[in-house]
Design an enzyme around this catalytic site. Structure first.
Site, PDB file in Angstrom:
ATOM      1  N   HIS B  62      40.678  41.399  48.108  1.00  0.00           N
ATOM      2  CA  HIS B  62      41.922  40.673  47.812  1.00  0.00           C
ATOM      3  C   HIS B  62      43.090  41.570  48.199  1.00  0.00           C
ATOM      4  CE1 HIS B  62      39.847  37.484  45.547  1.00  0.00           C
ATOM      5  NE2 HIS B  62      39.016  38.446  45.199  1.00  0.00           N
ATOM      6  N   LEU B  63      43.773  41.198  49.282  1.00  0.00           N
ATOM      7  CA  LEU B  63      44.886  42.025  49.754  1.00  0.00           C
ATOM      8  C   LEU B  63      46.211  41.588  49.127  1.00  0.00           C
ATOM      9  CD1 LEU B  63      43.869  42.427  53.512  1.00  0.00           C
ATOM     10  CD2 LEU B  63      43.657  44.121  51.672  1.00  0.00           C
ATOM     11  N   ASN B  94      42.938  33.543  48.177  1.00  0.00           N
ATOM     12  CA  ASN B  94      43.691  33.164  46.967  1.00  0.00           C
ATOM     13  C   ASN B  94      45.014  33.907  46.855  1.00  0.00           C
ATOM     14  OD1 ASN B  94      42.449  35.628  46.421  1.00  0.00           O
ATOM     15  ND2 ASN B  94      42.181  35.180  44.249  1.00  0.00           N
ATOM     16  N   ASP B 305      34.828  43.192  46.143  1.00  0.00           N
ATOM     17  CA  ASP B 305      35.684  42.291  45.353  1.00  0.00           C
ATOM     18  C   ASP B 305      36.914  43.055  44.865  1.00  0.00           C
ATOM     19  OD1 ASP B 305      36.751  40.114  44.082  1.00  0.00           O
ATOM     20  OD2 ASP B 305      35.181  39.933  42.565  1.00  0.00           O
ATOM     21  N   HIS B 309      45.380  44.669  40.353  1.00  0.00           N
ATOM     22  CA  HIS B 309      46.298  44.102  39.363  1.00  0.00           C
ATOM     23  C   HIS B 309      47.215  45.218  38.882  1.00  0.00           C
ATOM     24  CE1 HIS B 309      44.458  40.198  39.039  1.00  0.00           C
ATOM     25  NE2 HIS B 309      43.269  40.734  38.867  1.00  0.00           N
TER      26      HIS B 309
END
Lengths: 318, 426
Positions: B62-63, B94, B305, B309
């Site tokens: 997730h970039l 996403n 994955d 955050h």
């Protein structure tokens, strides 16, 4: 008496038998204060206790407030919705704001498991867990144990039934930890939808035992103590059981079911009671119902908790 | 432009190669592997004592760009990638907005070109907005550079929509990658359902929520003939289902994360939100089954994955904090420790899952050191032991469950198309 040296009271699971007995013995010495005409001792004069409740509570908050006041501490109640968090305030901000008011003890209730533990790591004040989600409610378990010990003279060897919604109950978890540590044999029962998986495995040490029963009757049979848990109306909408009526018929404590227990069995309930749902009115009002003794003893136990935490911080300071 | 890598142990599972040799790169491609190659006109990288492997490929990253640049940007994510030895990453759709059309796909590739570090292979959404209702423009996204489709993070709950997605993806030769979880059964859980969720009073997600969805996707792959990829597989039963599907010759693949190989739900005991991810850390029994599946070939690829955050988000209450941990910079060390050091798999097999095994899943033109291949390389020291210090991460975020862990296997240098894009500090 064994010395109590913890900074916080976060749960029963991490307490030793000696620590539990110290709290119960200390509560015993405080109980008579509430029977005096002037119900106040100067023990915690100049100390500040903040009751920080993120979840509605009348009894527990009032009980902690009275406990603090009878020890002459200054008690402040903050009722917050979890809205401060939804507005973007993180736990660390909450913690720092509280710390800035320099309290000695923060009593916290929150709907999320672990919040008292997270806060305790961030602040110097003592933290008391007054209920964190479905995790623990140590002061309730301690007052329950006090009440049992007061009436039965012991806890070791007793057969204790805990009936109802175990999944969502912090009271059940804390009681299971405490009572098995002190050597009781605990049986839990309820609809299978409200029994969490592998519940029998949560007890790792202690003299007692924990059994998950398939039927309420099996758990109550010959029990010395029957502890009923409150059933939340909203559980119906999540398909845990069909109706309150069916719940009360199949799982509720009626006089008939209570008769399965030992002749001197006592009945307990952490409150608030739903009369006619998990427990019938004639059981609530029965002579062997200790539901109001639990409330009375709650004050003494919470006085003991506040006193012991403050003592381990050093009462003489400031 | 010539580069000669001398004296390293060449490890290329795509051709079963494991020998000490020199490797010559010319004009960004593999020119030759052999002994005592001439260094005339070439820059030299002395690699004795080190392993020289095809560049690692991460199918699941997730970039966060576009939309959540405060967590990660394509540039910082790629810095983390090359520091972890990854020369190619597949970016999940996403983002905000969701990568469900060719213009977003092109934007991601533009940003990747500007960053000029690792290759980015975008994964497009299966459905518009990843809402699980209408199909996204898969063929347009593929034309723009997307290599697969997925609604990662949002399982496609409607089986009929998934059936159509697979049929349509098959027409356009795209793999459908699914986050397998029956959301009704997962019941808003925040960790694995088991002894520890019961102990902590946290809502659990049962393994059955994943297993039943994996079984459904396998049946749909069988029904449609599409290639289905099970992302971040995490349960013993799901692994059995994939093993059985492969035995029956179905076009089903799966990936596993380093954290599911290394950690269990017991880690949640301290309420650290860096142990909160989806799928959740499972039981020890599940973890051992995942390791076994790495050893027997059921698992095709290691995928991190990587889910950055902000620290503020992970400081929330456990049940309110977002799911996900970062993984690019700890993947090799964690996998080496858990899989190789423990004796469960060989270095060759680990490298296979990090390179050609992953490349095959999405049919990526990477993952090999064969003559003429693009010279993406990872050079690492299999003996180096190091301690994870999140402050040193290149990623913008610090949300790792491996803080202060002692890991084994350290990336020394990373090359993309023959160009050095990362070199470890001495």
């Amino acid at each position: 008496m064994t010395k109590f040296t913890r900074k916080d009271l976060l749960g029963i699971r991490e307490l030793s038998v000696e620590e539990i007995n110290t709290i119960l013995d200390t509560a015993h010495s405080f109980k008579e204060v509430s029977a005096r005409s002037i119900k106040k001792v100067p023990t915690l004069r100049g100390k500040t206790v903040i009751n920080f409740f993120f979840e509605a509570s009348t009894r527990t908050r009032t009980s902690f407030e009275i406990a603090g006041k009878r020890l002459s501490a200054d008690t402040i109640n903050i009722s917050a919705s979890t809205s401060s968090v939804t507005k973007g305030e993180t736990l660390i901000d909450t913690a720092r704001n509280l710390e800035a008011m320099a309290p000695d003890v923060i009593v916290i209730r929150h709907s999320s498991p672990g919040v008292p533990h997270q806060l305790a790591r961030l602040i110097d004040s003592s933290v008391v867990n007054a209920g964190d989600g479905a995790h623990e409610h140590p002061s309730q378990a301690l007052l329950d144990a006090y009440t049992i010990r007061e009436r039965k003279g012991r806890i070791a060897g007793l057969q204790i039934a805990i009936i109802g919604d175990i999944t969502h109950s912090r009271v059940a978890r804390s009681n299971v930890h405490l009572l098995t540590k002190l050597g009781a044999h605990v049986r839990v029962a309820g609809p299978r939808t409200l029994l969490p998986p592998r519940f029998a495995e949560i007890v790792e040490d202690g003299e007692g035992s924990l059994t998950v029963c398939a039927k309420v009757e099996d758990a109550i049979l010959d029990a010395d103590v029957v502890m009923m848990l409150r059933i939340q109306h909203e559980r119906m909408s999540a398909a845990y059981f069909p109706s309150l009526k069916e719940y009360s018929i199949r799982y509720g404590l009626t006089l008939e079911r209570f008769a399965l227990a030992s002749q001197e069995a006592i009945v307990m309930h952490p409150g608030p009671v739903n009369r006619g749902v998990e427990i019938s009115s004639d059981v609530v009002d029965n002579a062997r119902s200790l539901i109001l003794d639990q409330v009375t003893n709650g004050v003494a136990v919470r006085m003991a908790i506040l006193f012991l935490l403050m003592q381990s911080r050093g009462l003489g300071e400031g | 432009m010539k580069l000669l890598i001398t004296g390293g142990k060449i490890l290329d599972p795509s051709q079963g190669l494991e020998k000490i040799a020199d490797l010559l790169i010319e004009d960004g491609r593999i020119a030759e592997i052999g002994n005592d190659l001439s260094s005339q006109g070439a820059a030299v990288f002395a690699a004795s004592g080190l392993l020289v492997a095809p560049g690692f490929i991460d199918l699941h990253v997730h970039l966060r760009e576009p939309g959540e640049e405060y967590k990660e940007t394509i540039a910082t994510g790629l810095q983390a990638a090359v520091a972890g030895g990854f020369t190619s990453v597949c970016s999940m759709p996403n983002t905000t907005p969701v990568n469900d059309n060719a213009s977003i796909t092109r934007y991601i590739l533009d940003q990747a070109r500007q960053a000029n570090l690792a290759n980015v292979f975008p994964v497009g959404a299966i459905t518009r907005g990843s809402l699980g209702e209408e199909l996204a423009e898969m063929a347009e996204m593929k034309a723009a550079g997307a290599v697969a489709v997925s609604d990662d993070g949002k399982p496609v709950m409607n089986a009929q929509v998934m059936r159509h997605a697979m049929e349509y993806a098959r027409d356009h030769d795209l793999v459908v990658a699914d986050h397998c979880q029956d959301n009704c059964l997962a019941a808003c859980g925040v960790m694995h359902e088991g002894k520890y969720s019961t102990l902590l009073g946290l809502k659990g997600m049962s393994g059955a929520a994943e297993d039943s969805h994996v079984a459904r996707d396998i049946m749909l792959a069988e029904l449609t003939g599409a290639r289905a990829h099970i992302m971040h597989i995490s349960t013993a039963r799901a692994v059995e289902l994939v093993r059985d599907a492969k035995r029956r010759g179905l076009p089903v693949t799966c990936e596993v994360t380093p954290h599911h190989l290394a950690l269990t739900d017991a880690e949640v005991l301290g309420f650290d939100a860096n142990t909160k991810m989806n799928p959740p850390l499972r039981s020890e029994e599940d973890r051992l089954a995942l390791i076994e599946a790495c050893a027997d070939g059921t698992i095709d690829a290691i995928a991190t994955d990587h889910a950055p955050h902000h620290a503020d988000e992970k400081m929330l209450e456990f049940d309110r904090a977002p799911f996900g941990v970062i993984g690019l910079e700890t993947a090799l060390g964690a996998c080496f420790k858990v899989l190789v050091e423990s004796g469960a798999v060989s270095v060759m097999r680990l490298v296979e899952m990090l390179t050609v095994g992953a490349a095959r899943v999405f049919a990526l033109p990477r993952g090999t050191l064969q003559k003429g291949a693009i010279a993406d390389l990872t050079i690492f020291n299999p003996d180096a032991v190091w301690t994870v210090d999140p402050v040193k991460f290149k990623s913008k975020s610090r949300n790792t469950p491996f803080a202060n862990w002692t890991l084994r296997g350290k990336v020394i240098a990373t090359f993309v198309a023959g160009r050095e894009v990362y070199r470890a500090e001495e």
